[in-house]
Design an enzyme around this catalytic site. Structure first.
Site, PDB file in Angstrom:
ATOM      1  CG  HIS A 150      -0.384   0.193   2.523  1.00  0.00           C
ATOM      2  ND1 HIS A 150      -0.257  -0.818   3.443  1.00  0.00           N
ATOM      3  CD2 HIS A 150       0.110   1.293   3.132  1.00  0.00           C
ATOM      4  CE1 HIS A 150       0.278  -0.356   4.548  1.00  0.00           C
ATOM      5  NE2 HIS A 150       0.522   0.930   4.390  1.00  0.00           N
ATOM      6  CG  ASP A 180       0.121  -4.070   2.827  1.00  0.00           C
ATOM      7  OD1 ASP A 180       0.291  -3.472   1.751  1.00  0.00           O
ATOM      8  OD2 ASP A 180       0.064  -3.490   3.929  1.00  0.00           O
ATOM      9  CB  SER A 253       3.281   1.875   6.534  1.00  0.00           C
ATOM     10  OG  SER A 253       2.615   0.784   5.971  1.00  0.00           O
TER      11      SER A 253
END
Length: 503
Positions: A150, A180, A253
């Site tokens: 993402h 992901d 992230s």
């Protein structure tokens, strides 16, 4: 001793006990990681009838950071995305504040920073410039980097910045939204690399460390412990996440999660938050999974996932009592797809899958995680509970891509295409429990039905006032409907009509 002196003594003991609590709780963990154990001191306090805890040293996070920090990178992404003209994303304030809304607490760390008004597109949409930041880590000295899918989604340009302040344009070799995980490559050599560990050896309560760029603050270090393993989240992911209490925020992230030996055991991916910021619950993708995805992407440029071909639901206490299970665990098979590996292996509706290749299935999400992380063509051994006795079934898994291609080649059925419901008939015991003569269980709700509030587990009793007895009846009514339908839904002991706008 006076009462005042006794009171002061108790206070000192309580304070010392509270101060020593952190050290005592990690003693076993530090022993596992070879941390230096401090020698007992004469100041150790022991209460009557108890044994004094031996003070221990915490892991040396500075050494881990010094040694492995240079292999952690900052990732900057620029691109565009199409949004409706009325969306908050299309009405950014023009600065670098985060104008995106976190409607789902499991929101992605890659947030959209708005710039300008964008260009008006067709259908009332605008093409809005976006930029974001994330983290990653180098796994190969020739420039292979792991991060989250993402982070680089919709990216037109990806820039990687090293700790020595060098910057490189990165190529996205591939990304797998299902897990992901994304793999990047930069044109560089002799780069510092991290050491990969094994998630299977990670223990709950073990110290872990995160390095990343929260809110753009590069090379930020945070630490905590493993809170749980094998977490299944309510999204489309099949990843058995590592849950930690490490402080993770937007920008972390894609960054690495280290154990106390300095080995990467996960990729920081998501948080659970009601405020939009860190609240003590963070999730990381196990590095064993990420490494497998990396190998497939580097070798083939894509990732293949396996498929069993069943729809499952949770086993609650009522189901456990009905099926004579010793405890409410497992995945209850509600539907077996025709022609699927499950049908060929002999799985039936009503079976409860309790183990896959010897690994226990506690919740229904465990089955999806284990199957989704296997490879097409793999053979799996399923321990199944059927009609009060145990059975062993062997299935050869197919490719999930084959199912997706078949679905894309078929025209959406009216009941799922327009309404957005996946339905199945009630089982006899379910009809008895719900007190209904007929009805259809909602297995999955999406599209218009989900927007109207229909949820998986609801029972569809009637549509437009007519009791429903099969899926074909629902399809027929929806096909004839113009703008909307009225669904009579039972949820628990309550019944309510839900209007659904078909659009």
């Amino acid at each position: 001793m006076t009462s005042a002196a006794l009171k002061n003594t108790r206070l000192v003991v309580a304070l010392l006990a509270a101060g020593a609590m952190g050290g005592a709780s990690v003693s076993a963990l530090n022993a596992l990681h070879g941390s230096a154990v401090a020698a007992p001191t004469s100041a150790a306090v022991a209460t009557t009838g108890s044994v004094a805890s031996t003070p221990v040293a915490l892991p040396d996070f500075s050494r881990i950071t010094e040694r492995h920090g240079p292999a952690v990178v900052n990732i900057s992404v620029t691109g565009t995305t199409k949004v409706s003209s009325g969306s908050p994303l299309a009405q950014g304030d023009g600065d670098d504040d985060d104008d995106a809304l976190a409607g789902d607490p499991f929101f992605e760390f890659f947030r959209r920073f708005q710039q300008g008004q964008g260009r008006q597109g067709r259908g009332g949409q605008q093409e809005v410039p976006t930029r974001g930041q994330g983290s990653g880590f180098i796994v190969s000295s020739d420039g292979i980097i792991l991060t989250n899918a993402h982070v680089v989604r919709d990216a037109r340009e990806v820039t990687v910045k090293l700790t020595d302040r060098r910057e490189f344009r990165a190529k996205v070799l591939g990304a797998d939204p299902r897990t992901d995980v994304a793999v990047l490559r930069i044109a560089a050599s002799n780069l510092p690399v991290v050491t990969l560990g094994k998630t299977s050896e990670l223990k709950v309560g073990e110290w872990v460390l995160a390095i990343g760029s929260p809110f753009g603050f590069e090379n930020t270090v945070t630490a905590g412990v493993v809170s749980a393993k094998g977490r299944s989240l309510p999204d489309d992911s099949t990843v058995p996440f590592i849950q930690t209490d490490v402080a993770i925020n937007p920008g972390n992230s894609g960054g690495p999660l280290f154990n106390a030996r300095g080995e990467v055991v996960g990729i920081n991916s998501q948080i659970y938050s009601r405020s939009g910021g860190y609240q003590g619950v963070s999730f990381a993708i196990p590095i064993d999974i990420a490494a497998r995805i990396q190998k497939q992407i580097v070798a083939n440029g894509k990732v293949e996932h396996a498929r069993l071909g069943v729809a499952v639901q949770e086993v609650n206490q009522t189901f456990a009592d009905s099926f004579k299970l010793d405890k409410p665990e497992g995945a209850l098979v509600s539907t077996v797809e025709k022609g699927s590996p499950a049908e060929k292996a002999g799985l039936q509706s009503g079976d409860v899958v309790r183990k896959v290749n010897g690994q226990p299935i506690v919740s229904s999400g465990d089955l999806a995680a284990l199957i989704g992380l296997a490879a097409p063509g793999d053979t799996v051994k399923l321990d199944v509970w059927r009609q009060g006795s145990a059975k062993e079934i062997t299935a050869r898994l197919a490719s999930a891509d084959e199912k997706s291609a078949q679905a894309a080649g078929k025209k959406d059925s009216p009941s799922q295409g327009k309404l957005g419901l996946a339905l199945r008939p009630l089982q006899p015991d379910e009809r008895q429990e719900a007190g209904l003569d007929s009805g259809l269980v909602v297995q999955q709700a999406s599209g218009p039905a989900a927007l109207a509030g229909v949820q998986a587990g609801d029972v569809l009793i009637a549509i437009n006032g007519t009791p429903v007895r099969n899926v074909e009846q629902v399809r027929s009514v929806v096909a004839k409907a113009d703008k909307s339908v009225a669904l009579l839904i039972q949820r628990g002991d309550s019944k309510i009509f839900v209007p659904v706008n078909l659009g």
